[in-house]
Design an enzyme around this catalytic site. Structure first.
Site, short mmCIF file in Angstrom:
data_model
loop_
_atom_site.label_atom_id
_atom_site.label_comp_id
_atom_site.label_asym_id
_atom_site.label_seq_id
_atom_site.Cartn_x
_atom_site.Cartn_y
_atom_site.Cartn_z
N SER A 1 -15.80 43.01 -5.42
CA SER A 1 -16.10 41.93 -6.35
C SER A 1 -14.82 41.35 -6.98
CB SER A 1 -17.08 42.44 -7.41
OG SER A 1 -17.78 41.37 -7.94
N TRP B 1 -24.91 35.00 -5.05
CA TRP B 1 -23.90 34.59 -6.04
C TRP B 1 -22.51 34.53 -5.39
CZ3 TRP B 1 -23.79 32.35 -10.56
CH2 TRP B 1 -22.76 32.59 -11.48
N HIS C 1 -25.35 43.28 -4.50
CA HIS C 1 -23.93 43.31 -4.85
C HIS C 1 -23.54 44.74 -5.28
CE1 HIS C 1 -20.32 41.29 -6.32
NE2 HIS C 1 -20.41 41.98 -7.44
C1 GTR Z 1 -19.37 38.46 -11.80
C2 GTR Z 1 -18.46 37.35 -11.37
C3 GTR Z 1 -18.11 37.51 -9.93
C4 GTR Z 1 -17.69 38.93 -9.62
C5 GTR Z 1 -18.46 39.98 -10.39
C6 GTR Z 1 -17.87 41.37 -10.43
O1 GTR Z 1 -19.83 38.34 -13.07
O2 GTR Z 1 -19.11 36.14 -11.61
O3 GTR Z 1 -17.12 36.58 -9.55
O4 GTR Z 1 -16.35 39.09 -9.80
O5 GTR Z 1 -18.62 39.63 -11.70
O6 GTR Z 1 -16.65 41.53 -10.44
O7 GTR Z 1 -18.64 42.31 -10.47
#
Ligand code: GTR
Length: 429
Positions: free
Chosen positions: A267, A358, A408
């Site tokens: 992420s 996302w 995610h």
């Molecule tokens: C979210 C963000 C993403 C990603 C994620 C993470 O809120 O919008 O770009 O980086 O966090 O790092 O878990």
């Protein structure tokens, strides 16, 4: 060379001048994320092998001496900010060693890395697991954790990372030991013969809009507070720099094979891992897990998280210049396929998750695909197809990709693919 530098500088200055007169969208209403493929705008990606002056790259030498430096410069000036070259003083202290960790599978080390500069210092805490069944030096996986070194395994002897150590409420769920174990399959990593080196990402830059003065950025003699220069490095830049500092330590360890270093990030740390790999060629394999916007995903698709959304939610991640492209992705003079291309001819792997819209899975795949021509210049195969594979059908050429079921996250399936990809990479040289 001077001529090229002048063109690059002129370009950067032109973009900055353009945006000086454009009000930031932060004051405006930010459109919600689009998840409808039919609403993805028509976009044209900059050709990774065409130089800013229009020259077409046909040789490795033109790539390495002209096009690659100008792409790197674009990312310094317009997305992640400029990484200072100054060397920061560091002291390593072994705090604890346990030769019988993970039921005898590994030797565990906790090491303090203290960085000093500009009249300040920061203490970071690194955790390493080294497989005991090793014969000779081992390959090393380097990766930040999000919730502290105490979160990756329930071992009571692991200290709290500095960011969490200051929490006074010991009942805080974030202090629960091993609360992230599912993301760190240590037994699997050890059994595959890899060392794992991790640190909490907050150690180098506390992840909040006020984190900069507490971060490693403040250790540099040219540190500037607000107002930030348009190309000021922020959290992603500092995290990437920090990965290189971890690599500095790893390279000195008698058990580590410095020619087999891999970096893996999830992420926001997938974004930082790509940026680290782009700048530091010691990372022979660079792995981005669900990195999304500002990581592997193409910004110009404006699918899922956008430049406006990310720079508004996380103003401390990118250099200020990047936010000028909010709702103006079509005017970006670059896109993320060029970041992935900077790994060539080393190995790079991008992974997505089926439910992670996302992060724009298709945008992640396409960026990896469009990095391909640079690998081909070296006679190597990129992804080799513009057709996205089904779930659990990894592609493993010089560029790798998979999409797995689920959300995610980082799972055992992801790790298995990464270790397979690394094993393959070391054989290829
Ligand atoms: C979210 C963000 C993403 C990603 C994620 C993470 O809120 O919008 O770009 O980086 O966090 O790092 O878990």
């Amino acid at each position: 060379m001077t001529h090229i530098t002048t063109i690059i500088k002129n370009r950067a200055i032109a973009y900055m001048a353009l945006f000086c007169f454009v009000p930031s969208t932060h004051a405006q209403k930010i459109p919600p994320a689009n998840y409808d493929e039919s609403k993805v705008p028509h976009y044209v990606l900059p050709d990774v092998l065409t130089c800013n002056d229009g020259q077409r790259v046909t040789t490795k030498s033109e790539w390495e001496h002209k096009r690659r430096p100008e792409i790197l410069e674009t990312f310094y000036s317009l997305e992640y900010g400029r990484t200072p070259k100054e060397k920061i003083k560091v002291t390593y202290t072994l705090i604890e060693e346990n030769p019988n960790a993970l039921g005898g599978l590994a030797t565990m080390q906790q090491v303090r890395l203290r960085f000093e500069g500009n009249g300040r210092h920061i203490n970071t805490l690194l955790l390493a697991f080294i497989p005991n069944a090793r014969k000779g030096r081992v390959p090393v996986m380097i990766g930040y954790n999000f919730k502290g070194i105490h979160s990756i395994t329930p071992d009571e002897s692991i200290l709290y990372s500095p960011y969490f150590a200051s929490l006074t409420n010991r009942a805080d769920p974030v202090l629960e030991r091993g609360n992230q174990t599912s993301r760190w399959p240590l037994e699997m990593i050890m059994q595959r013969g890899y060392a794992l080196v991790t640190m909490c990402y907050h150690d180098f830059f506390p992840d909040n809009a006020k984190g900069r003065p507490e971060s490693a950025a403040a250790l540099f003699s040219d540190y500037q507070g607000n107002p930030l220069p348009e190309d000021a490095w922020q959290a992603l830049g500092v995290w990437a720099w920090g990965s290189s500092r971890i690599a500095d330590w790893v390279e000195q360890q008698p058990w580590a094979d410095k020619d087999r270093l891999a970096i893996m990030g999830h992420s926001r740390q997938g974004k930082a891992a790509l940026w680290a790999g782009a700048q530091d060629t010691r990372f022979r394999v660079v792995i981005s897990n669900d990195s999304g916007c500002g990581g592997a995903a193409l910004s110009k698709r404006v699918y899922g998280e956008t430049v406006a959304i990310i720079t508004n939610a996380f103003p401390h991640w990118f250099c200020p210049a990047f936010s000028r492209f909010a709702q103006k992705e079509e005017s970006l003079p670059f896109d993320q396929h060029e970041l992935i291309a900077l790994m060539a001819p080393r190995h790079v792997y991008v992974a997505s998750a089926k439910e992670d819209n996302w992060a724009d899975q298709r945008g992640e795949f396409l960026a990896a695909y469009h990095a391909g021509p640079v690998f081909e210049l070296y006679g190597l195969q990129g992804l080799g197809t513009d057709k996205m594979p089904d779930i659990h059908q990894p592609i493993m050429h010089r560029v790798g990709y998979h999409i797995r079921a689920g959300k995610h996250d980082v799972t055992d399936y992801d790790w298995k693919c990464y270790l397979d990809f690394c094993d393959k990479a070391w054989k290829e040289k």
